[in-house]
Design a protein around this motif. Structure first.
Motif, PDB file in Angstrom:
ATOM      1  N   GLU A   2       0.823  -1.211   0.000  1.00 17.15           N
ATOM      2  CA  GLU A   2       0.000   0.000   0.000  1.00 17.15           C
ATOM      3  C   GLU A   2       0.859   1.265   0.000  1.00 17.15           C
ATOM      4  OE1 GLU A   2      -2.889  -0.413   3.115  1.00 17.15           O
ATOM      5  OE2 GLU A   2      -4.106  -1.781   1.912  1.00 17.15           O
ATOM      6  N   LEU A   6       0.591   4.175  -2.731  1.00 19.21           N
ATOM      7  CA  LEU A   6       0.375   5.555  -2.290  1.00 19.21           C
ATOM      8  C   LEU A   6       1.429   6.492  -2.880  1.00 19.21           C
ATOM      9  CD1 LEU A   6      -1.341   7.417  -0.564  1.00 19.21           C
ATOM     10  CD2 LEU A   6       0.137   6.874   1.366  1.00 19.21           C
ATOM     11  N   THR A   7       2.664   6.030  -2.953  1.00 16.06           N
ATOM     12  CA  THR A   7       3.739   6.820  -3.560  1.00 16.06           C
ATOM     13  C   THR A   7       3.429   7.096  -5.031  1.00 16.06           C
ATOM     14  OG1 THR A   7       5.380   5.928  -2.027  1.00 16.06           O
ATOM     15  CG2 THR A   7       6.209   6.888  -4.087  1.00 16.06           C
ATOM     16  N   ALA A  26      -4.572  11.142   0.286  1.00 11.44           N
ATOM     17  CA  ALA A  26      -4.864   9.968  -0.532  1.00 11.44           C
ATOM     18  C   ALA A  26      -4.961   8.731   0.349  1.00 11.44           C
ATOM     19  CB  ALA A  26      -3.789   9.779  -1.590  1.00 11.44           C
ATOM     20  N   LEU A  27      -5.817   7.823  -0.064  1.00  8.51           N
ATOM     21  CA  LEU A  27      -5.998   6.557   0.629  1.00  8.51           C
ATOM     22  C   LEU A  27      -5.997   5.456  -0.431  1.00  8.51           C
ATOM     23  CD1 LEU A  27      -6.805   4.860   3.163  1.00  8.51           C
ATOM     24  CD2 LEU A  27      -9.178   5.321   2.516  1.00  8.51           C
ATOM     25  N   VAL A  28      -5.233   4.417  -0.175  1.00  7.71           N
ATOM     26  CA  VAL A  28      -5.184   3.266  -1.082  1.00  7.71           C
ATOM     27  C   VAL A  28      -5.511   2.016  -0.275  1.00  7.71           C
ATOM     28  CG1 VAL A  28      -3.751   1.880  -2.612  1.00  7.71           C
ATOM     29  CG2 VAL A  28      -3.431   4.346  -2.525  1.00  7.71           C
ATOM     30  N   VAL A  38      -8.554   3.486  -4.918  1.00 10.45           N
ATOM     31  CA  VAL A  38      -7.830   4.712  -4.596  1.00 10.45           C
ATOM     32  C   VAL A  38      -8.841   5.831  -4.358  1.00 10.45           C
ATOM     33  CG1 VAL A  38      -6.168   6.413  -5.453  1.00 10.45           C
ATOM     34  CG2 VAL A  38      -5.893   3.996  -6.057  1.00 10.45           C
TER      35      VAL A  38
END
Length: 86
Positions: A2, A6-7, A26-28, A38
């Motif tokens: 994750e 996210l990167t 951001a959230l993954v 995402v």
């Protein structure tokens, strides 16, 4: 994994000149099945073409995730929190 996803998401966001970079989250969520979801919440500079920027981000994030990882982004949701005045 994750953190890697996210990167990738944040690299895509940073390439957009219309995004207010210090007001972005951001959230993954990565599943065991090779799929991920995402969510990006961001602010845009006033006057930015909102729909075009959001569509471009969705497309770019999905493509970069597919290219750089074994994951497929089944959803890339972009939420514009506000329009920031210059």
């Amino acid at each position: 994994m994750e953190a890697t996803l996210l990167t990738i998401v944040m690299m895509c966001v940073q390439e957009q000149r219309d995004v207010v970079l210090d007001d972005c989250e951001a959230l993954v969520i990565a599943g065991q099945d090779g799929r991920c979801r995402v969510l990006v919440k961001l602010s845009l500079h006033y006057g930015a073409p909102v729909m075009a920027v959001c569509r471009q981000l969705q497309r770019q994030i999905a493509e970069e995730i597919a290219t750089m990882t074994p994951y497929v982004a089944e959803a890339v949701d972009v939420v514009v929190k506000r329009l920031a005045m210059p």
